[in-house]
Design a protein around this motif. Structure first.
Motif, PDB file in Angstrom:
ATOM      1  N   UNK B  99       0.839  -1.206   0.000  1.00 34.78           N
ATOM      2  CA  UNK B  99       0.000   0.000   0.000  1.00 34.78           C
ATOM      3  C   UNK B  99       0.872   1.255   0.000  1.00 34.78           C
ATOM      4  N   UNK B 100       2.134   1.100  -0.416  1.00 35.81           N
ATOM      5  CA  UNK B 100       3.116   2.182  -0.271  1.00 35.81           C
ATOM      6  C   UNK B 100       2.849   3.403  -1.133  1.00 35.81           C
ATOM      7  N   UNK B 101       3.279   4.557  -0.632  1.00 34.45           N
ATOM      8  CA  UNK B 101       3.078   5.837  -1.328  1.00 34.45           C
ATOM      9  C   UNK B 101       4.148   6.102  -2.384  1.00 34.45           C
ATOM     10  N   UNK B 102       5.153   5.252  -2.467  1.00 38.66           N
ATOM     11  CA  UNK B 102       6.177   5.362  -3.510  1.00 38.66           C
ATOM     12  C   UNK B 102       6.242   4.000  -4.185  1.00 38.66           C
ATOM     13  N   UNK B 103       6.295   3.962  -5.507  1.00 34.61           N
ATOM     14  CA  UNK B 103       6.109   2.684  -6.166  1.00 34.61           C
ATOM     15  C   UNK B 103       7.295   2.208  -7.013  1.00 34.61           C
ATOM     16  N   UNK B 104       8.026   3.086  -7.686  1.00 31.44           N
ATOM     17  CA  UNK B 104       8.998   2.662  -8.694  1.00 31.44           C
ATOM     18  C   UNK B 104       9.999   1.637  -8.155  1.00 31.44           C
ATOM     19  N   UNK B 105      10.673   1.993  -7.063  1.00 33.27           N
ATOM     20  CA  UNK B 105      11.689   1.107  -6.497  1.00 33.27           C
ATOM     21  C   UNK B 105      11.116  -0.227  -6.043  1.00 33.27           C
ATOM     22  N   UNK B 106       9.947  -0.168  -5.420  1.00 35.27           N
ATOM     23  CA  UNK B 106       9.324  -1.393  -4.911  1.00 35.27           C
ATOM     24  C   UNK B 106       8.944  -2.306  -6.075  1.00 35.27           C
ATOM     25  N   UNK B 107       8.270  -1.721  -7.078  1.00 39.14           N
ATOM     26  CA  UNK B 107       7.801  -2.499  -8.224  1.00 39.14           C
ATOM     27  C   UNK B 107       8.978  -3.147  -8.961  1.00 39.14           C
ATOM     28  N   UNK B 108      10.067  -2.384  -9.102  1.00 34.83           N
ATOM     29  CA  UNK B 108      11.244  -2.851  -9.845  1.00 34.83           C
ATOM     30  C   UNK B 108      11.817  -4.116  -9.209  1.00 34.83           C
ATOM     31  N   UNK B 109      11.727  -4.211  -7.882  1.00 30.97           N
ATOM     32  CA  UNK B 109      12.404  -5.306  -7.184  1.00 30.97           C
ATOM     33  C   UNK B 109      11.492  -6.385  -6.614  1.00 30.97           C
ATOM     34  N   UNK B 110      10.241  -6.035  -6.384  1.00 25.73           N
ATOM     35  CA  UNK B 110       9.374  -6.989  -5.675  1.00 25.73           C
ATOM     36  C   UNK B 110       9.100  -8.247  -6.495  1.00 25.73           C
ATOM     37  N   UNK B 111       8.860  -8.079  -7.784  1.00 24.53           N
ATOM     38  CA  UNK B 111       8.520  -9.245  -8.617  1.00 24.53           C
ATOM     39  C   UNK B 111       9.595 -10.319  -8.577  1.00 24.53           C
ATOM     40  N   UNK B 112      10.843  -9.890  -8.673  1.00 28.60           N
ATOM     41  CA  UNK B 112      11.942 -10.869  -8.727  1.00 28.60           C
ATOM     42  C   UNK B 112      12.144 -11.561  -7.374  1.00 28.60           C
ATOM     43  N   UNK B 113      11.580 -10.981  -6.316  1.00 28.04           N
ATOM     44  CA  UNK B 113      11.708 -11.596  -4.984  1.00 28.04           C
ATOM     45  C   UNK B 113      10.635 -12.666  -4.735  1.00 28.04           C
ATOM     46  N   UNK B 114       9.623 -12.717  -5.613  1.00 26.26           N
ATOM     47  CA  UNK B 114       8.522 -13.653  -5.392  1.00 26.26           C
ATOM     48  C   UNK B 114       8.951 -15.091  -5.701  1.00 26.26           C
TER      49      UNK B 114
END
Lengths: 297, 297
Positions: B99-114
């Motif tokens: 639910x974060x207010x900043x997305x670019x950094x999270x989106x860039x890295x979260x998928x590969x961590x799944x």
């Protein structure tokens, strides 16, 4: 407490502030008759239709004739010109007062413009909404708000008491203060926030022009800013002209603070940022406590 | 419209946002059980006592075990570390969202961590108050607000639909947007206003230190600023760290605007000032019109 009442009150500038005071004076039956004076015929007609004034005129001479109280409620830059125009026709024993948001320049010059036997008392009810004009006026506008009165060594004591009573009757808490201090205090807590709100709204408007629909995402915080930035442009240009030194000084102090915050962000100084944000939050919390205390008194 | 329901939902970070979503999921009977995960035991106990969660744990591994939906509602700077810690224990078929207010950094890295078979969908409900913690949470927080979802080319279509449905059930209007654009839009309409509010409050606090009692005169406008500046310092330092480039860019644009306004005041350019103020007022008026139109749809 001394009772006050007036035979004829003249309100020059029947806008949000002048109109609201007229409504209150009528409500409390403190004026036998109220005359509105202004330039815009539509606003004056509205004032009459709404019962805010009993009659109106665009002629200052006619408007002030026989008045025992004259309230000058025009934008600050027009206060002295209006007083100058009205002065020759003001009758002995009358009281002249204003409601301007900037005081030093007005106070310095208004006394010497008064004819023999006429008293001037400067006042500033710290109240308002983002709306302007007589149709925005309402009786409760000054309820619980502060009204700062700025007497000088020459101010007639009796006239001062009368003006105090007027604002107390309107529901305000009256405070006396030196005009110079008034202008600094207001520059900090009102003029600076407005300048910032105007600048922010215009910045976002610039960004919108090459980043379509950005405004459609605006939520709480930004909407508050746009509300602040929608106050009367006419009023604010007057305030900026009349209190320019103090406002520029405050903007400079703010610029330094913002620059320091920008540096912390650029440097990724997480602890520094937290300290900065906590400091602001603490101020808010102590302000809330202060307000609760004073509300109890 | 597809119906959604979950067997076990894990909310990591049961604060204002995570807590309000949990309340809504319970209210709509969309989760058989909700587990809260966090660091602060007092907040977790409050979440249980208030019925926001059914149980809680401070152990991420235990918290995510058997969950079909994991909502990461921690401050932005902690989202990736939390996902990293949880990933090995997340079960196949689960959906992870934030639910974060900043997305670019999270989106860039979260998928590969799944892990294999686990989907990530980034989301940002644009809602909040100046209060934080589970005790500030309430069911209506997202009502009528926007929720920006930031899918990528790799986002699982079914998981995307599920996350959309969650936020629609919570009362939000869902919009999909590229993560990079999200961060710029938010920097302009939310992060910049907050930075300005913090700086203003701290400026006035500086002035107060050598100009006693100045704050006791503060009225409407300034109080709005202090409210904005009283949001969670912890949250805002995270946002500033994670979205620093866009925020710094916006601050620079604002600094230029303010400087231009200061010049107009210094030069006493009355017409220029009026134009500047009118421009801001017009934006407000068109924004109000825009809001009324969209409210009708």
């Amino acid at each position: 407490m001394e009772k006050i009442s007036f035979n004829k009150v003249t309100v020059i500038g029947v806008g949000l502030i002048g109109g609201s005071l007229a409504i209150k004076l009528k409500e409390k039956k403190l004026a036998r008759t109220i005359v509105g004076v202004g330039r815009g015929i539509a606003n004056l007609e509205a004032a009459k239709r709404l019962g805010v004034v009993d009659s109106f005129t665009r002629d200052v001479k006619e408007g002030v004739k026989g008045s025992d109280l004259i309230v000058v409620a025009v934008p600050v830059q027009s206060i002295l010109p209006v007083i100058k125009a009205a002065a020759p026709y003001i009758e002995k024993g009358s009281i002249v007062t204003d409601v301007g948001s900037v005081k030093k320049d007005v106070i310095k010059n208004a006394e010497s413009l008064m004819p023999e036997g006429v008293s001037f008392v400067g006042a500033h009810p710290v109240a308002g909404t983002e709306n302007s004009g007589v149709e925005a006026a309402f009786s409760g506008l000054f309820e619980g708000r502060k009204c700062i009165i700025t007497p000088t060594a020459n101010t007639d004591k009796k006239a001062l008491e009368v003006v105090k009573r007027i604002w107390e009757e309107a529901g305000a808490r009256v405070i006396c203060m030196d005009a110079e201090r008034h202008d600094i205090v207001l520059a900090a807590i009102s003029h600076l926030p407005h300048m910032i709100a105007y600048s922010l709204v215009n910045t976002v408007s610039d960004i919108e022009s090459h980043n379509e629909e950005i405004l459609s995402y605006s939520a709480g915080g930004f909407m508050d800013f746009t509300r602040i930035a929608s106050s009367s442009p006419e009023m604010w240009r007057g305030i900026c002209t009349m209190n320019s030194d103090a406002i520029v000084e405050m903007i400079e102090l703010f610029e330094k603070r913002l620059k320091a915050l920008r540096r912390l962000i650029e440097e990724g100084d997480s602890e520094g940022l937290k300290g900065e944000f906590e400091r602001a939050k603490n101020l808010r919390d102590s302000l809330k406590k202060y307000r609760q205390q004073t509300a109890k008194i």
